[in-house]
Write a protein that holds these residues in place. Sequence first.
Motif, mmCIF file in Angstrom:
data_model
loop_
_atom_site.group_PDB
_atom_site.id
_atom_site.type_symbol
_atom_site.label_atom_id
_atom_site.label_comp_id
_atom_site.label_asym_id
_atom_site.label_seq_id
_atom_site.Cartn_x
_atom_site.Cartn_y
_atom_site.Cartn_z
ATOM 1 N N LYS A 150 -9.599 0.787 -19.364
ATOM 2 C CA LYS A 150 -10.580 -0.136 -19.407
ATOM 3 C C LYS A 150 -11.856 0.568 -20.007
ATOM 4 O O LYS A 150 -11.451 1.169 -20.988
ATOM 5 C CB LYS A 150 -11.248 -0.489 -18.060
ATOM 6 C CG LYS A 150 -10.000 -1.062 -17.070
ATOM 7 C CD LYS A 150 -10.362 -1.698 -15.890
ATOM 8 C CE LYS A 150 -8.980 -2.061 -15.025
ATOM 9 N NZ LYS A 150 -9.444 -2.925 -13.898
ATOM 10 N N SER A 171 -4.854 -2.155 -7.697
ATOM 11 C CA SER A 171 -4.911 -1.010 -6.535
ATOM 12 C C SER A 171 -3.701 -0.273 -6.411
ATOM 13 O O SER A 171 -3.531 0.259 -5.228
ATOM 14 C CB SER A 171 -5.745 -1.683 -5.293
ATOM 15 O OG SER A 171 -7.038 -1.946 -5.551
ATOM 16 N N GLY A 227 -5.267 0.702 -13.277
ATOM 17 C CA GLY A 227 -6.353 0.974 -13.550
ATOM 18 C C GLY A 227 -7.157 2.169 -13.271
ATOM 19 O O GLY A 227 -6.773 3.397 -13.766
ATOM 20 N N GLY A 228 -7.730 2.127 -12.024
ATOM 21 C CA GLY A 228 -8.445 3.372 -11.291
ATOM 22 C C GLY A 228 -7.482 4.568 -11.248
ATOM 23 O O GLY A 228 -8.168 5.715 -11.959
ATOM 24 N N GLY A 255 -9.260 -3.169 -8.526
ATOM 25 C CA GLY A 255 -10.414 -2.337 -8.200
ATOM 26 C C GLY A 255 -10.943 -2.310 -6.963
ATOM 27 O O GLY A 255 -12.316 -1.967 -6.646
ATOM 28 N N GLU A 309 -1.182 -9.474 -11.622
ATOM 29 C CA GLU A 309 -2.478 -8.812 -10.945
ATOM 30 C C GLU A 309 -3.199 -9.699 -10.379
ATOM 31 O O GLU A 309 -4.073 -10.470 -11.059
ATOM 32 C CB GLU A 309 -3.209 -8.308 -12.187
ATOM 33 C CG GLU A 309 -2.365 -7.325 -13.117
ATOM 34 C CD GLU A 309 -3.353 -6.337 -13.795
ATOM 35 O OE1 GLU A 309 -3.267 -4.991 -13.482
ATOM 36 O OE2 GLU A 309 -4.145 -6.629 -14.353
ATOM 37 N N HIS A 316 -5.986 -9.835 -19.697
ATOM 38 C CA HIS A 316 -6.224 -9.158 -18.583
ATOM 39 C C HIS A 316 -7.395 -9.938 -17.807
ATOM 40 O O HIS A 316 -8.297 -10.665 -18.333
ATOM 41 C CB HIS A 316 -6.801 -7.707 -18.952
ATOM 42 C CG HIS A 316 -7.203 -6.892 -17.511
ATOM 43 N ND1 HIS A 316 -8.278 -7.178 -16.707
ATOM 44 C CD2 HIS A 316 -6.198 -6.089 -16.904
ATOM 45 C CE1 HIS A 316 -8.097 -6.251 -15.833
ATOM 46 N NE2 HIS A 316 -6.937 -5.794 -15.663
HETATM 47 P P1 PGA Z 1 -7.042 -0.981 -10.336
HETATM 48 O O1 PGA Z 1 -7.061 -2.023 -11.852
HETATM 49 O O2 PGA Z 1 -5.536 -0.301 -10.392
HETATM 50 O O3 PGA Z 1 -8.096 -0.514 -10.786
HETATM 51 O O4 PGA Z 1 -7.063 -2.151 -9.525
HETATM 52 C C1 PGA Z 1 -5.804 -2.533 -12.353
HETATM 53 C C2 PGA Z 1 -5.809 -3.266 -13.578
HETATM 54 O O5 PGA Z 1 -6.944 -3.853 -13.642
HETATM 55 O O6 PGA Z 1 -5.004 -3.558 -14.615
#
Ligand code: PGA
Length: 253
Positions: A13, A215, A236-237, A175, A169, A97
């Motif tokens: 991101k 997540s 993501g995170g 997130g 997703e 996304h």
């Molecule tokens: P996240 O993000 O793992 O932080 O939940 C996933 C994404 O947006 O691809």
Amino acid sequence: MTKRRPCIAGNWKMNMNVADSLKFITEFTHELKAVGDRDVVIAPPFTSLYSSGVALADSELKLASQNVHWEDSGAFTGEIAAPFLVDVGCTYVIIGHSERRQYFGETDETVNKRLHAALRHGLTPIVCVGELLEERESNKTWDVIERQLKGAFANVTMSADNMPLIAYEPVWAIGTGKTASPAQAQEVHAMIREWVGRAFDAATADAVRILYGGSMKPSNSRELISQPDIDGGLIGGAALNPEHFAAIVRSAV
Ligand code: PGA
């Protein structure tokens, strides 16, 4: 049934400057040692793509962009075209996304145009779909996902040489620390695969890789990825931490 090769993609991101990106690559390659029978992809911000591409030149890790414009060049201030992404070593691109859809006016139609551009230039697309919390709560999950799939894949030909990936997703899981349960995720993944079978053919449905995102972390990735229709993750995170990202990759077998 085809044995599908797991794919683990890290979406950074709007994080990681050039120095942070290079530090991550050094630490991650030290941590992971071998990619094994998997595709491992990182998606740095545009400003780190070139330096990351150079750093990954002799590595099995793949480079992705987080977006792509549908035209090849021209008067589109602030946009990046597919040939430029190929030029800096990208082989994958994330398209549609939910953050692009929520904050930057991405629609099913623009997702479709980006998907065509990516395929035209040999970039492997990761097409994101997913429902909002209120859509899930009002039992609209499948209506939303089906609309997004139909829109994204309009007039797209699926070829075994460069098959797009689909990332499911759920927006409420991104997130937030809330993950879809493996059963919840598997249910939607199976429906997506069935849709691919209807829209294309059985062989394509069997071959298409469907990633889960929202997540995902080392403590839940193994159980999610071991579901029959979950072929990896879009992270993501947890993809900002080399140890955590490596642990997720290792859990995908
Ligand atoms: P996240 O993000 O793992 O932080 O939940 C996933 C994404 O947006 O691809």
